[in-house]
Design a protein around this motif. Structure first.
Motif, PDB file in Angstrom:
ATOM      1  N   GLY A   3       0.822  -1.211   0.000  1.00 40.92           N
ATOM      2  CA  GLY A   3       0.000   0.000   0.000  1.00 40.92           C
ATOM      3  C   GLY A   3       0.845   1.245   0.000  1.00 40.92           C
ATOM      4  O   GLY A   3       0.507   2.249  -0.624  1.00 40.92           O
ATOM      5  N   SER A   4       1.988   1.211   0.697  1.00 35.31           N
ATOM      6  CA  SER A   4       2.839   2.387   0.772  1.00 35.31           C
ATOM      7  C   SER A   4       3.531   2.664  -0.563  1.00 35.31           C
ATOM      8  O   SER A   4       3.929   3.785  -0.845  1.00 35.31           O
ATOM      9  CB  SER A   4       3.894   2.219   1.878  1.00 35.31           C
ATOM     10  N   ASP A   5       3.695   1.589  -1.403  1.00 34.85           N
ATOM     11  CA  ASP A   5       4.354   1.755  -2.689  1.00 34.85           C
ATOM     12  C   ASP A   5       3.387   2.154  -3.795  1.00 34.85           C
ATOM     13  O   ASP A   5       3.805   2.535  -4.887  1.00 34.85           O
ATOM     14  CB  ASP A   5       5.058   0.455  -3.103  1.00 34.85           C
ATOM     15  N   ALA A   6       2.078   2.026  -3.547  1.00 37.15           N
ATOM     16  CA  ALA A   6       1.087   2.323  -4.571  1.00 37.15           C
ATOM     17  C   ALA A   6       1.073   3.812  -4.895  1.00 37.15           C
ATOM     18  O   ALA A   6       1.271   4.656  -4.027  1.00 37.15           O
ATOM     19  CB  ALA A   6      -0.293   1.872  -4.091  1.00 37.15           C
ATOM     20  N   THR A   7       0.869   4.114  -6.183  1.00 30.61           N
ATOM     21  CA  THR A   7       0.791   5.502  -6.611  1.00 30.61           C
ATOM     22  C   THR A   7      -0.504   6.121  -6.092  1.00 30.61           C
ATOM     23  O   THR A   7      -1.577   5.563  -6.304  1.00 30.61           O
ATOM     24  CB  THR A   7       0.819   5.593  -8.143  1.00 30.61           C
ATOM     25  N   PRO A   8      -0.446   7.270  -5.404  1.00 24.42           N
ATOM     26  CA  PRO A   8      -1.675   7.879  -4.890  1.00 24.42           C
ATOM     27  C   PRO A   8      -2.542   8.363  -6.043  1.00 24.42           C
ATOM     28  O   PRO A   8      -2.055   8.751  -7.103  1.00 24.42           O
ATOM     29  CB  PRO A   8      -1.160   9.051  -4.046  1.00 24.42           C
TER      30      PRO A   8
END
Length: 260
Positions: A3-8
């Protein structure tokens, strides 16, 4: 991918008639690394989509359930009556409800106006959608009362519209689930409210590099240099001194001479 690596990203739902293009353009200028996804939803489905997590926020029509949603009113639309171009009411600039007394006034199932009493005569059946109702107006079966944006959305060359006074109005609001406000929603609030990119309201922006030093230099320029004020006072004193000598001279001239 975690989740932290996903593009916002920012997902925005909107109901028919709402035109978010300007706000989307500003978003893309200010947030080039955060894509904004637009999804059009039927007016009656907007709340369900937001609560179901299908969108982060929505441009919806009021009323909004304030027990589960936060909402910011944006604007209220003018109400118009859509008629064939050869209809009698096209001779006037504004229509009153009594002017429609002899007309069948269509009432689609997706109507967004809160009527206490619909003007004119009711149709035998209610059209399923506003688009269906517009087709019936074009066929000469009746007239339709809608917010101005919906009249424009379903524009046809053989139809026109006139403002209808004393009719309910539809307002548009930005809404999101009460417990799901994010920094991206705050950014979009700033855009729809017309805040500049450097506005101090909303999310606090970190000062630009060197901004603090520039401010210190500006402050230093505003401060008088050491000895400057003293020099000013000295110059003033010199002027006063010159005036004082003149005054003393005048005093001596005015005094009587001492007799020897």
């Amino acid at each position: 991918m975690t989740g932290s690596d996903a593009t916002p990203s920012f997902r925005l739902a909107y109901v028919p008639g709402v035109m978010p293009d300007k706000w989307v353009r500003i978003w893309n200028e200010r947030q080039p690394d955060v894509p904004l996804t637009l999804t059009q939803v039927p007016p009656g489905a907007a709340a369900e989509r937001l609560l179901g997590g299908d969108a982060d926020a929505g441009l919806v029509r009021t009323p909004v359930d304030r027990e589960v949603f936060s909402a910011i009113p944006l604007y209220t639309e003018q109400t118009v009556v859509v008629v064939p171009k050869d209809h009698l009411v096209t001779a006037v600039d504004e229509v009153a409800p009594e002017d429609l007394a002899d007309d069948i006034v269509l009432h689609p199932l997706d109507d967004v106006l809160d009527w206490e009493s619909l003007p004119g005569r009711p149709a035998l059946e209610r059209p399923a959608t506003t688009a269906d109702a517009v087709e019936l107006v074009a066929a000469g079966i009746g007239v339709l009362v809608v917010p101005l944006s919906l009249a424009r959305l379903h524009h046809r060359k053989d139809l026109t519209h006139r403002p209808l006074k004393d009719a309910p109005e539809s307002s548009v609001a930005l809404a999101w689930p009460e417990d799901a406000k994010t920094d991206l929603i705050e950014d979009f609030i700033g855009i729809v409210r017309g805040r500049t990119v450097n506005s101090t309201r909303g999310r606090q922006q970190a000062p630009a590099r060197g901004e603090s030093a520039d401010a210190d230099r500006d402050g230093a320029r505003r401060k008088p240099a050491p000895g400057k004020a003293a020099a000013g006072r000295s110059a003033g004193a010199k002027r006063t001194g010159k005036s004082g000598r003149g005054a003393a001279k005048n005093d001596r001239r005015g005094k009587p001479r001492r007799r020897s």
